[in-house]
Design a protein around this motif. Structure first.
Motif, PDB file in Angstrom:
ATOM      1  N   ARG A 166       0.822  -1.211   0.000  1.00  0.00           N
ATOM      2  CA  ARG A 166       0.000   0.000   0.000  1.00  0.00           C
ATOM      3  C   ARG A 166       0.852   1.255   0.000  1.00  0.00           C
ATOM      4  O   ARG A 166       0.371   2.331  -0.292  1.00  0.00           O
ATOM      5  N   GLU A 167       2.094   1.118   0.458  1.00  0.00           N
ATOM      6  CA  GLU A 167       2.958   2.294   0.472  1.00  0.00           C
ATOM      7  C   GLU A 167       4.335   1.902  -0.016  1.00  0.00           C
ATOM      8  O   GLU A 167       4.753   0.757   0.131  1.00  0.00           O
ATOM      9  N   ASP A 168       5.051   2.840  -0.596  1.00  0.00           N
ATOM     10  CA  ASP A 168       6.340   2.513  -1.182  1.00  0.00           C
ATOM     11  C   ASP A 168       7.331   2.125  -0.089  1.00  0.00           C
ATOM     12  O   ASP A 168       7.496   2.845   0.895  1.00  0.00           O
ATOM     13  N   ALA A 174      13.962   5.177  -6.241  1.00  0.00           N
ATOM     14  CA  ALA A 174      14.270   6.173  -7.274  1.00  0.00           C
ATOM     15  C   ALA A 174      15.474   5.716  -8.091  1.00  0.00           C
ATOM     16  O   ALA A 174      15.492   5.816  -9.324  1.00  0.00           O
ATOM     17  N   ARG A 186       1.181   1.148 -10.548  1.00  0.00           N
ATOM     18  CA  ARG A 186       0.691   2.003  -9.469  1.00  0.00           C
ATOM     19  C   ARG A 186      -0.820   2.206  -9.609  1.00  0.00           C
ATOM     20  O   ARG A 186      -1.434   1.706 -10.555  1.00  0.00           O
ATOM     21  N   ALA A 187      -1.377   2.962  -8.671  1.00  0.00           N
ATOM     22  CA  ALA A 187      -2.835   3.153  -8.651  1.00  0.00           C
ATOM     23  C   ALA A 187      -3.358   3.636 -10.005  1.00  0.00           C
ATOM     24  O   ALA A 187      -4.397   3.175 -10.488  1.00  0.00           O
ATOM     25  N   ALA A 188      -2.610   4.550 -10.653  1.00  0.00           N
ATOM     26  CA  ALA A 188      -3.083   5.098 -11.916  1.00  0.00           C
ATOM     27  C   ALA A 188      -3.197   4.011 -12.979  1.00  0.00           C
ATOM     28  O   ALA A 188      -4.025   4.102 -13.884  1.00  0.00           O
TER      29      ALA A 188
ATOM     30  N   ASP B   9      -4.423   8.428  -7.122  1.00  0.00           N
ATOM     31  CA  ASP B   9      -3.460   7.908  -8.087  1.00  0.00           C
ATOM     32  C   ASP B   9      -2.729   9.012  -8.847  1.00  0.00           C
ATOM     33  O   ASP B   9      -2.100   8.759  -9.848  1.00  0.00           O
ATOM     34  N   GLY B  27      15.938  12.182  -2.496  1.00  0.00           N
ATOM     35  CA  GLY B  27      15.724  11.910  -3.915  1.00  0.00           C
ATOM     36  C   GLY B  27      15.129  10.535  -4.147  1.00  0.00           C
ATOM     37  O   GLY B  27      14.542  10.274  -5.187  1.00  0.00           O
ATOM     38  N   ASP B  28      15.295   9.641  -3.158  1.00  0.00           N
ATOM     39  CA  ASP B  28      14.667   8.335  -3.246  1.00  0.00           C
ATOM     40  C   ASP B  28      13.150   8.442  -3.239  1.00  0.00           C
ATOM     41  O   ASP B  28      12.469   7.518  -3.640  1.00  0.00           O
ATOM     42  N   TRP B  29      12.651   9.525  -2.731  1.00  0.00           N
ATOM     43  CA  TRP B  29      11.211   9.624  -2.508  1.00  0.00           C
ATOM     44  C   TRP B  29      10.546  10.701  -3.355  1.00  0.00           C
ATOM     45  O   TRP B  29       9.406  10.546  -3.762  1.00  0.00           O
ATOM     46  N   HIS B  49       4.633  10.519  -6.700  1.00  0.00           N
ATOM     47  CA  HIS B  49       3.907   9.900  -7.818  1.00  0.00           C
ATOM     48  C   HIS B  49       2.430   9.784  -7.518  1.00  0.00           C
ATOM     49  O   HIS B  49       1.583   9.962  -8.365  1.00  0.00           O
ATOM     50  N   ASP B  50       2.166   9.384  -6.298  1.00  0.00           N
ATOM     51  CA  ASP B  50       0.776   9.156  -5.899  1.00  0.00           C
ATOM     52  C   ASP B  50       0.750   8.996  -4.377  1.00  0.00           C
ATOM     53  O   ASP B  50       1.784   9.163  -3.712  1.00  0.00           O
ATOM     54  N   SER B  52       0.464   6.342  -2.540  1.00  0.00           N
ATOM     55  CA  SER B  52       1.253   5.219  -2.012  1.00  0.00           C
ATOM     56  C   SER B  52       2.684   5.664  -1.757  1.00  0.00           C
ATOM     57  O   SER B  52       3.308   5.257  -0.778  1.00  0.00           O
ATOM     58  N   GLU B  53       3.195   6.503  -2.660  1.00  0.00           N
ATOM     59  CA  GLU B  53       4.560   6.960  -2.455  1.00  0.00           C
ATOM     60  C   GLU B  53       4.618   7.935  -1.281  1.00  0.00           C
ATOM     61  O   GLU B  53       5.544   7.896  -0.472  1.00  0.00           O
ATOM     62  N   PHE B  55       2.769   7.902   1.373  1.00  0.00           N
ATOM     63  CA  PHE B  55       2.717   7.170   2.642  1.00  0.00           C
ATOM     64  C   PHE B  55       4.005   6.398   2.893  1.00  0.00           C
ATOM     65  O   PHE B  55       4.423   6.240   4.031  1.00  0.00           O
ATOM     66  N   GLY B  56       4.636   5.950   1.801  1.00  0.00           N
ATOM     67  CA  GLY B  56       5.947   5.338   1.959  1.00  0.00           C
ATOM     68  C   GLY B  56       6.928   6.333   2.550  1.00  0.00           C
ATOM     69  O   GLY B  56       7.693   6.032   3.473  1.00  0.00           O
ATOM     70  N   SER B  59       6.267   6.911   6.244  1.00  0.00           N
ATOM     71  CA  SER B  59       6.807   5.795   7.048  1.00  0.00           C
ATOM     72  C   SER B  59       8.317   5.922   7.183  1.00  0.00           C
ATOM     73  O   SER B  59       8.889   5.651   8.239  1.00  0.00           O
ATOM     74  N   ARG B  62       9.017   8.490   9.693  1.00  0.00           N
ATOM     75  CA  ARG B  62       8.767   7.917  11.018  1.00  0.00           C
ATOM     76  C   ARG B  62       9.963   7.080  11.463  1.00  0.00           C
ATOM     77  O   ARG B  62      10.438   7.181  12.588  1.00  0.00           O
ATOM     78  N   ASP B  63      10.487   6.258  10.535  1.00  0.00           N
ATOM     79  CA  ASP B  63      11.601   5.387  10.901  1.00  0.00           C
ATOM     80  C   ASP B  63      12.878   6.168  11.151  1.00  0.00           C
ATOM     81  O   ASP B  63      13.768   5.703  11.853  1.00  0.00           O
TER      82      ASP B  63
END
Lengths: 905, 90
Positions: A166-168, A174, A186-188, B9, B27-29, B49-50, B52-53, B55-56, B59, B62-63
């Motif tokens: 659900r999350e990357d 990258a 992805r979702a799109a 999305d 840059g990873d994100w 991107h969307d 999901s990214e 929220f990644g 997280s 957070r970590d």
């Protein structure tokens, strides 16, 4: 036995027949097989799992695909990787067995090594293999992310991972994206477009909706598949116009709206059932019946499955199911809104009870914690810690116990004891003492009270003794002789069936036996130690205490060696290695390897000895088994000494001195002094010898027997044979009295040399003849070979005194083994042409002599390991040798090594 | 402003504010990530991107253990998206 993995988690989901074909996405996934990673990242309900499952079901070309559905409890790295390997094994039964064994033995201590073993196996794959990790967002452990990143970076070409999340995940996406090292969906990509939505609603669900209505649905749900599915369920057998009127007019969030619509369309029993069972991670009919009290659970599950109510089968037998995750979350939310708290707690309580009966204690504990009923959770840990041990699920036990806040642990001494044993068995030495201190706080007593307070109650005394016994394993508590004597006395005074804190075994019996063995070993009562370790094996086998069993076996082997029962010791080791075959990397094995190395060295099979010392040392370093390091490195140093590589041996000893334990310090120092002398540093060894008080040489103890053997050797080298002989007499009397025939034979052999050194040749010969039958029975060789030319000459003499017999054959065998070593030296000195080595080969030879592995040499010289292997092969050919050790020794003898200091006594 | 609401999305431009000067491989994100510091706070700006990214990324933060002070949605792909240079929001 290992903790049972849940087989249903490894099941590739079935695909509903009503699925919409999505050829473009399948093509994208197909392209992913050219890269290490397929990432399917989208919010819940976008059909991630279904897409990948339907692609796998539809593929025709050969692809071995394995599926792992993760859940929150998989955040312990060792458990995650055990599942990972078990998943691979669903398509390749033989894959990952080594890695699995390492994990089983040691948990998560050194995952890069485990993963490297796995990567090497994946590299041998003939056909492409895809491993799907579903619900990867549930993994929140940065250690697992890091491991997975490592794996991805080294993944061989035929191996592929698909992560559904659900999350990357933090895997450097990258960079992988930029290098085209992954394919992303992805979702799109996943959302239904207008034509797919039409196909889904009107063809699959036969709803006959107008284009305008479909557009409304598509817009409101944003192509969100689960939303469309719920809408389709709500529309079944109903006037669409009425639905759309309320649908468009309602401003609640779409999920709330739709879940309510779906639920309202169900009969009362089905609705109740859905809500009540939503608390379960997995559903089976018996579990659901227990939780809901509804005996029709089997029928209801069938109804849900037929009605497409987001129930996903987890096996082919229709036994286990789970709800679609998002659907389950929505159900749970409704449950919280509509059910009173106490009723929900009752559901968890029932589930916890069911899992307890099924002995899935971890699940029982999880549900108890959701009640929340921490008392029951703790009771479960306390009562069933033995089950975790029987299942080998020690990391889970530690994890469950660590959930208890530190301040409350002292109220649960039995849990503390179980956690201490479990941490000990998984080599987490640093946390063991925390648990033991909690036990001491519980009784408001230091554990030593068991030894000092005479009127302590029996139960408390047993508990405190258990603490002391566990502490015997901790390097931070080096025991004194007085402590050990007192401890043994108290252990012996306990009634045989006195229960201990931790109920893996009903009592302390095997623990007592093991520790009596340890204490006897240190006291030098070696025969007693051997019988105690034998007893440990029997008792621990009875009680299923795997940890003690292996430890007991290793100590038994070393006691048998000390007793001079070399063949029996070998059998003990070989049996131990065979029993551990599936666990070929268990840390206990380092002790068995140490023992086997010593035995083969004595039998002059130097190649086998080297192999065992190195295998043992690898294990000991891997798992930081400090107690086996010393014998292993001493053994290697003796091997090197035989070949004249004193300096390398000294380096090994230096490493030992830096981080060794006090009780072995003297042994290491004495051997260092001997090697220093041999290496030409006479002054250093004389200086060290001067630090040993003369009176202590008159009073040897069992613990310093090995050290004093080397002191005696050194004295002979220093032309002080009379002092050596006096010491050796004392040593051999002491060793003989304790039955330590290994030391006895060695002491007598050196004594023979000391006597000869004093010119008492006939006495020496007599002494030799006396020990020959003993030595012959167990095939002693190196003990004599190591004492050099004097002994060879005496053996010549001895041969003439012995009539033809088995004993004479043995003497001839010893004489024959003296020869090759002598030849080697002659060869170098008599000007046989020195082999032509290239500069690179000399360089590599020097590094070999430093004890570097091929890999380390490759890194040092910045060349490939294959090149190193080629050079090493050439060196072997040119020197006419077959092992690294021989090469180094030979080269040393030929003066090919740069720092040659090679004095002979 | 935008003509359509943001959906899960779609790429979108976000600004995040973290406690502490946090060094990480942003840059990873975030493509076109811009990192600035405001006193002892870190301000990140870039496009995900969307969701999901996003929220990644959350997280990941957070970590890192960096307290999150603010997550601000700025704009998403739509009429005026292309005209929103990152620097304007710093």
């Amino acid at each position: 036995m290992l903790a049972p993995l849940i087989a249903t988690k490894l099941h590739l989901p079935d695909v509903h027949a009503d699925l919409i074909p999505r050829p473009q996405l399948h093509q994208q996934l197909e392209a992913g097989l050219q890269t290490p990673l397929i990432l399917v990242s989208a919010p819940p309900g976008f059909g991630k799992s279904m897409l990948v499952a339907s692609w796998l079901h539809a593929r025709s070309s050969p692809l071995q695909a394995a599926w792992l559905s993760l859940d929150e409890s998989d955040n312990a790295p060792d458990l995650f990787w055990r599942y990972f390997i078990a998943t691979l094994q669903t398509v390749h039964a033989e894959m990952g067995i080594t890695a699995q064994a390492m994990l089983a033995a040691t948990g998560a201590l050194d995952l890069p090594t485990v993963l490297t073993a796995l990567i090497n196996e994946l590299a041998a794959l003939q056909n492409p293999l895809l491993l799907v990790l579903d619900d990867y967002h549930l993994i929140q452990s940065s250690a697992i992310h890091e491991n997975l990143r490592f794996l991805l970076d080294h993944l061989p070409a035929n191996a592929h991972l698909a992560l559904l999340t659900r999350e990357d995940p933090p895997l450097g996406l990258a960079r992988r994206r930029a290098r085209r090292q992954m394919v992303e969906i992805r979702a799109a990509d996943l959302r239904f477009d207008q034509s797919e939505a039409t196909n889904f609603l009107n063809n699959t669900h036969k709803l006959a909706l107008a284009p305008k209505q479909i557009e409304t649905l598509e817009q409101r749900t944003e192509g969100w598949i689960t939303g469309l599915q719920m809408a389709a369920l709500s529309l079944q057998g109903r006037d669409p116009a009425q639905f759309f009127a309320s649908f468009t007019g309602d401003d609640r969030y779409i999920t709330d709206y739709l879940i309510e619509e779906v639920l309202q369309r169900q009969s009362e029993p089905v609705r109740e059932f859905l809500l009540q069972t939503s608390i379960l991670e997995r559903l089976s009919a018996p579990l659901c019946a227990t939780v809901t009290g509804n005996l029709n659970a089997r029928d209801l599950l069938d109804v849900l499955e037929r009605a497409n109510l987001f129930l996903i089968p987890l096996d082919n037998r229709r036994e286990w199911y789970r709800y679609h995750h998002l659907f389950a979350e929505l159900l749970r939310q409704r449950l919280r809104e509509t059910f009173p708290k106490e009723k929900i707690a009752g559901l968890h309580r029932a589930a916890s009870g069911w899992y307890e009966i099924e002995r899935d204690i971890a699940a029982a504990i999880r549900h108890a914690r959701q009640v929340p009923d921490e008392i029951r959770a703790r009771h479960l840990i306390e009562r069933y810690s033995g089950v975790f041990f029987q299942q080998g699920a020690l990391p889970q036990l530690v994890e469950m116990a660590e959930y208890i806040p530190p301040g409350e642990r002292e109220n649960l001494p039995r849990v503390c004891a179980a956690a201490a044993w479990a941490s000990l068995a998984t080599n987490q030495y640093d946390v063991v003492d925390g648990w033991l201190k909690a036990i001491e706080r519980h009784f408001s007593l230091p554990a030593s009270a068991a030894l000092t307070a005479p009127d302590l109650g029996l139960a408390i005394r047993a508990a405190m003794l258990e603490v002391l016994v566990i502490r015997l394993h901790l390097p931070a508590y080096p025991p004194s002789a007085a402590h050990l004597t007192a401890l043994r006395k108290q252990l012996n005074a306990l009634p045989p069936e006195q229960p201990c804190l931790f109920n893996i075994s009903a009592n302390l019996k095997p623990v007592i036996a093991y520790n009596q063995g340890l204490l006897a070993e240190i006291d030098g009562a070696t025969a007693l130690a051997a019988s105690a370790f034998n007893e440990t094996l029997t008792l621990s086998l009875e009680r299923g205490n795997r940890f003690l069993y292996h430890l007991g076996r290793a100590h038994l082997a070393s006691a048998q060696t000390a007793l001079g029962q070399l063949h029996a010791a070998r059998q003990t080791c070989v049996d131990g290695l065979a029993e551990n075959a599936p666990l070929s990397a268990s840390p206990y094995l380092s002790l068995l390897h140490a023992c086997l190395g010593t035995l083969y060295y004595e039998w002059n099979d130097l190649a086998a000895a080297e192999q065992h010392f190195k295998a043992g040392l690898d294990l000991a370093r891997l798992w930081n088994v400090w107690e086996s390091r010393v014998p292993l490195m001493l053994g290697l140093a003796r091997l090197l000494q035989r070949n004249g590589s004193f300096k390398v041996g000294l380096d090994l000893l230096e490493e030992l001195r830096a981080n060794s334990i006090e009780s072995l310090a003297l042994t290491i120092q004495a051997y260092t002094a001997l090697l220093q002398f041999l290496n030409g540093n006479r002054a250093a060894s004389v200086a060290w010898l001067a630090t040993i008080p003369a009176e202590s040489l008159l009073e040897p103890t069992p613990a310093n027997e090995p050290a004093f053997l080397d002191v005696a050797r050194l004295l002979i080298h220093l032309q002080r044979p009379a002092e050596a002989a006096a010491l050796l007499e004392k040593l051999s009397i002491l060793a003989h009295s304790g039955g330590r025939m290994h030391t006895f034979i060695q002491a007598r052999a050196i004594l023979v040399k000391a006597l000869a050194g004093q010119g008492k040749t006939s006495v020496a010969l007599n002494e030799l003849l006396q020990i020959l039958p003993l030595a012959a029975a167990e095939g002693y060789l190196s003990t004599f070979l190591d004492e050099g030319e004097t002994l060879r000459l005496l053996f010549h003499e001895a041969r003439s005194k012995i009539p033809p017999s088995e004993l004479r054959t043995y003497v001839e065998e010893v004489l024959a083994t003296f020869a090759p070593g002598e030849k080697l030296i002659v060869k170098g000195e008599s000007g046989y042409g020195t082999p032509e080595l290239s500069d690179r080969e000399r360089e590599i030879l020097t590094l070999l002599a430093e004890g570097l592995s091929n890999q380390e040499i490759a890194e040092r010289l910045v060349i490939s390991i294959t090149t190193v292997k080629t050079h090493v092969g050439n060196i072997f050919n040119k020197l006419g040798v077959t092992s690294r050790l021989q090469a180094v020794a030979h080269a040393d003898g030929l003066g090919l090594l740069p720092r040659r200091q090679f004095p002979r006594s | 402003m935008n003509t359509k609401p943001l959906s899960a999305d779609q790429p979108a431009l976000y600004c995040l504010r973290l406690q502490g000067r946090v060094q990480a491989d942003w840059g990873d994100w975030l493509s076109d990530a811009a990192v600035n510091y405001d006193g002892d706070q870190t301000i990140l700006k870039g496009t995900v991107h969307d969701q999901s990214e996003l929220f990644g990324l959350l997280s990941f933060i957070r970590d890192l253990g960096a307290p999150l002070l603010l997550v601000e949605y700025i704009t998403h792909q739509g009429e005026d998206y292309e005209n929103q240079p990152v620097q304007n929001h710093l």
